[in-house]
Design a protein around this motif. Structure first.
Motif, PDB file in Angstrom:
ATOM      1  N   ALA A 582      56.587   7.331  74.190  1.00 29.99           N
ATOM      2  CA  ALA A 582      55.943   7.006  75.464  1.00 29.99           C
ATOM      3  C   ALA A 582      56.743   5.965  76.232  1.00 29.99           C
ATOM      4  N   ARG A 585      59.169   7.595  78.221  1.00 36.03           N
ATOM      5  CA  ARG A 585      58.562   8.601  79.103  1.00 36.03           C
ATOM      6  C   ARG A 585      58.878  10.036  78.663  1.00 36.03           C
ATOM      7  N   TYR A 587      57.122  12.636  77.622  1.00 41.00           N
ATOM      8  CA  TYR A 587      55.711  12.980  77.580  1.00 41.00           C
ATOM      9  C   TYR A 587      55.423  14.272  76.829  1.00 41.00           C
ATOM     10  N   THR A 590      55.480  13.387  73.255  1.00 39.95           N
ATOM     11  CA  THR A 590      54.361  12.478  73.003  1.00 39.95           C
ATOM     12  C   THR A 590      53.071  13.257  72.812  1.00 39.95           C
ATOM     13  N   GLU A 591      52.829  14.208  73.703  1.00 44.39           N
ATOM     14  CA  GLU A 591      51.583  14.967  73.623  1.00 44.39           C
ATOM     15  C   GLU A 591      51.538  15.823  72.363  1.00 44.39           C
ATOM     16  N   CYS A 594      50.901  13.555  69.356  1.00 46.57           N
ATOM     17  CA  CYS A 594      49.530  13.048  69.382  1.00 46.57           C
ATOM     18  C   CYS A 594      48.539  14.125  68.954  1.00 46.57           C
ATOM     19  N   THR A 647      48.661   3.692  73.112  1.00 45.60           N
ATOM     20  CA  THR A 647      49.783   4.407  73.720  1.00 45.60           C
ATOM     21  C   THR A 647      49.301   5.469  74.692  1.00 45.60           C
ATOM     22  N   MET A 648      48.319   6.266  74.275  1.00 49.96           N
ATOM     23  CA  MET A 648      47.898   7.393  75.095  1.00 49.96           C
ATOM     24  C   MET A 648      47.062   6.978  76.291  1.00 49.96           C
ATOM     25  N   GLY A 650      47.761   4.196  77.902  1.00 50.74           N
ATOM     26  CA  GLY A 650      48.677   3.514  78.792  1.00 50.74           C
ATOM     27  C   GLY A 650      48.333   2.063  79.038  1.00 50.74           C
ATOM     28  N   ALA A 663      51.117   7.909  80.707  1.00 52.82           N
ATOM     29  CA  ALA A 663      51.368   8.651  79.479  1.00 52.82           C
ATOM     30  C   ALA A 663      50.657   9.980  79.585  1.00 52.82           C
ATOM     31  N   THR A 664      50.799  10.801  78.575  1.00 51.57           N
ATOM     32  CA  THR A 664      50.070  12.062  78.547  1.00 51.57           C
ATOM     33  C   THR A 664      49.074  12.022  77.416  1.00 51.57           C
TER      34      THR A 664
END
Length: 708
Positions: A582, A585, A587, A590-591, A594, A647-648, A650, A663-664
């Motif tokens: 994150a 960036r 994303y 990241t998604e 997660c 993190t998610m 933001g 974030a996503t």
């Protein structure tokens, strides 16, 4: 497993502790087992446990058992009488012992005489010995037993470390019972529907044996009092609610996520133990129920956004234990932050070096990272001034003892004298190796450790300047510039498109696909293109199992999905990688990470992520497999979810002022509402955060600040 401060206990659903059957069962306190047998027999038979629905409390348990149906027939009697007996126990752990209330009930329509035994065993075995480490002097222990009246049983043992340890047990039961060192026995006369209740209070003590006359040891007066079990339970509930009151309220569109967050906070409170500075998180149950520097620091980083008081305690406590001198047996050097502290006979005699052990290369830079992040979160510069002597000593250790003078890398030399051979977070003996399977030669520079160091150097170049330490600030700034240049040259592998696991003593890169590279993303070391390549590598099928990122890739020679560090998945490892993704960036990755992380939680008991789980590929209809000896709860594992939430959502802070990042969110985090983030710096007040997901996957964030 159950815990109250320094006391933890392991027993099966029956409630009977029988270490002769299961060697690791018992009541443990200050690194020793104080109760090795605690078992009830009626008619010489162990009653059958009845399973209660719902979760058990981590401080106490209510146990219900029944006797198998038995028929008794008197001489000349044509039809026998069916015996129905039940047993109910409420056992509550306390800081230095436990209390229990036990009722035996005759549910038969006729009177009965019940032979009852309360079997007790005390072995004073060191925790390391329970785990299978042999003693230097394996001679049988001399445990003395005495009774002070028919209701009090006392066991004493003088250890090789000079401490006298004592288990005292007071049992209020019916008259006419007999007592010896193996416990109590009675013949209970119970009428129809009649019951009898026993009250037991157990206390553990350790002290220097000055008198040498153990018969003169005085018992605490409270041992003979009827225990107020409900009062203790009420106190534990209040402690838990007080802890919850310190946290912001986390609400999401998914009740499952809400339950996971509450469970994480509850588990963290269980693992926290009072010290002079406040509550300090112990690493995990059962075998790591003590302070580990690295674990406490990462737990602090995971919870800093929500409860900075915990990080403050961690910084103060570990600062107090900072090494002031050199001791090769304990891997101690001036300025180093402690890795692990242990109590118990083997630690006291030096049979294991872990009484106060400093054999980790990353505790010191992580301490600096947390200190910098704490000030960023709170704006509490006066606290940093108070901590500055510890900060300076830590940097002095890095400069004088920790870094290779030619490269500037932070390195370690394995402890070959009973300590840790590998001193990063992957501390298994075979966790650092080359692509051909060869173990790396020492001294070793780990990739993630350079990332922590660079973050600390960069942060304190600014903090030092702000506090008026201009020469210090300039020195660490130059160190940061040199480290970045050296790191990118030595660790980046264009063919692998990721960072090497480590650099060995010959400065040869360990070209191994590993999760360590993900921690590099936590710093500003990688370029944008490098960060993208690392992210793709981490989320490739080689490293990403579908539930999380493996410690090493499937392509590596030492890969084993059922190993501790060579192919397993660690929740805290993945949470840190997620934060790094994150930060840069990235994303899409990241998604995906997660989503896999949160999906895995649904398969674990109580939605509690264990210490680690196996690295098998995700398959339809199957959940992740827990590692066979994984600790649960483990502080940095249960709080990994809280780092994911940070993190998610933001939530970020700069110099005490909140700001929202972008974030996503994975599908399980479609919306999130966090109430009451406390700002402890000069701004004061509270913050409400609302995060929602757009159709394009980008988060729209808003934060409202109101003064208290």
């Amino acid at each position: 497993m159950f815990k109250a401060d320094d006391h933890f206990a392991i027993w099966p659903p029956s409630g009977d502790v029988e270490s002769d059957r299961t060697p690791y069962h018992g009541h443990f306190w200050h690194g020793m087992r104080y109760i090795s047998r605690w078992s009830i027999r009626l008619f010489g038979i162990q009653p059958v446990p009845l399973w209660a629905q719902g979760r058990k409390n981590p401080h106490f348990e209510k146990i219900h058992r029944i006797m198998p149906l038995m028929t008794f027939r008197s001489p000349g009697e044509k039809h026998g009488q069916v015996l129905r007996l039940s047993l109910s126990q409420t056992r509550v752990l306390e800081a230095d012992g436990f209390s229990e209330e036990c009722s035996v009930e005759n549910r038969s329509p006729h009177p009965v005489t019940v032979p009852m035994e309360w079997q007790i065993g005390v072995d004073f075995t060191d925790l390391f010995e329970v785990r299978g480490i042999s003693r230097v002097n394996p001679a049988p222990r001399k445990i003395e037993w005495s009774s002070v009246g028919p209701d009090l049983s006392v066991y004493c043992y003088k250890g090789d470390d000079g401490l006298l340890r004592e288990t005292s047990i007071c049992l209020k039961g019916p008259a006419g019972g007999s007592l010896d060192r193996s416990g109590w026995s009675w013949k209970l006369d119970l009428g129809p529907e009649e019951s009898f209740t026993f009250f037991i209070r157990t206390r553990f003590r350790e002290f220097q044996d000055k008198s040498q006359d153990k018969s003169k040891v005085t018992m605490p007066v409270s041992i003979r009092k009827i225990p107020d079990i409900q009062g203790v339970i009420g106190k534990r509930h209040r402690e838990m609610e007080d802890f919850f009151s310190l946290w912001p309220r986390i609400r999401s569109s998914d009740p499952f996520l809400d339950r996971c967050c509450r469970q994480a906070i509850e588990d963290l409170r269980v693992l926290c133990t009072p010290v002079r500075e406040g509550l300090i998180p112990y690493a995990g149950l059962p075998w790591f129920s003590t302070v580990f520097g690295r674990d406490a620091l990462i737990t602090g980083l995971s919870t800093l956004w929500a409860i900075p008081e915990l990080s403050r305690t961690v910084l103060l406590f570990l600062g107090r234990l900072q090494s002031r001198g050199s001791d090769p047996k304990r891997a101690a050097e001036p300025g180093k932050i402690v890795h692990e502290m242990r109590t118990g006979e083997m630690a006291g005699t030096g049979e294991v070096p872990f009484g106060l052990y400093y054999g980790s290369v990353d505790s010191t830079p992580l301490y600096l990272v947390l200190a910098a992040r704490y000030v960023e979160r709170t704006g509490d510069y006066p606290f940093l001034e108070k901590l500055w002597p510890v900060i300076e000593r830590a940097f002095q250790w890095i400069e004088r003892f920790g870094t290779d003078p030619e490269t500037g890398f932070l390195v370690y030399r394995g402890d070959m004298d009973g300590g840790l051979i590998q001193q990063g977070w992957k501390d298994s003996g075979d966790s650092v190796f080359h692509a051909d399977g060869r173990l790396a030669l020492h001294p070793i520079a780990l990739s993630e450790v350079q990332s922590y160091l660079h973050y600390a150097l960069t942060a304190f170049s600014g903090l030092g300047e702000r506090l008026g330490h201009a020469r210090f600030a300039e020195k660490v700034r130059r160190m940061a510039v040199r480290l970045k240049k050296s790191f990118l040259s030595a660790f980046w592998d264009p063919g692998m498109k990721t960072f090497a696991l480590a650099l060995d003593g010959n400065r040869e890169p360990c070209r191994v696909h590993s999760s360590n590279a993900g921690h590099v993303l936590l710093s500003d070391l990688p370029t944008a293109s490098m960060a993208r390549d690392v992210a793709k590598n981490l989320l490739s099928p080689n490293l990403f199992s579908g539930w999380g990122i493996r410690t090493i890739g499937k392509s590596e020679l030492r890969y084993d999905p059922v190993s501790y560090h060579n192919g397993s998945v660690w929740p805290h490892d993945n949470a840190l990688i997620l934060a790094g993704l994150a930060k840069h960036r990235l994303y899409f990755e990241t998604e995906n990470l997660c989503e896999g992380f949160l999906d895995g939680l649904r398969f674990f008991r109580d939605q509690r992520p264990p210490e680690l789980y196996c690295g098998f590929d995700r398959k339809s209809g199957e959940g992740p497999f827990a590692y066979p000896t994984s600790c649960s709860p483990q502080a940095w594992s249960v709080t990994s979810l809280l780092m994911v939430v940070e993190t998610m959502s933001g939530v970020n802070f700069q110099a005490g002022h909140p700001r929202m990042g972008r974030a996503t969110l994975g599908p399980s985090l479609s919306s999130l509402h966090i109430e009451g983030i406390r700002l402890t710096g000069p701004t004061g007040g509270r913050a409400d955060v609302y995060v929602e997901r757009k159709e394009d996957g980008i988060v729209r964030s808003a934060m409202e600040i109101r003064k208290e």
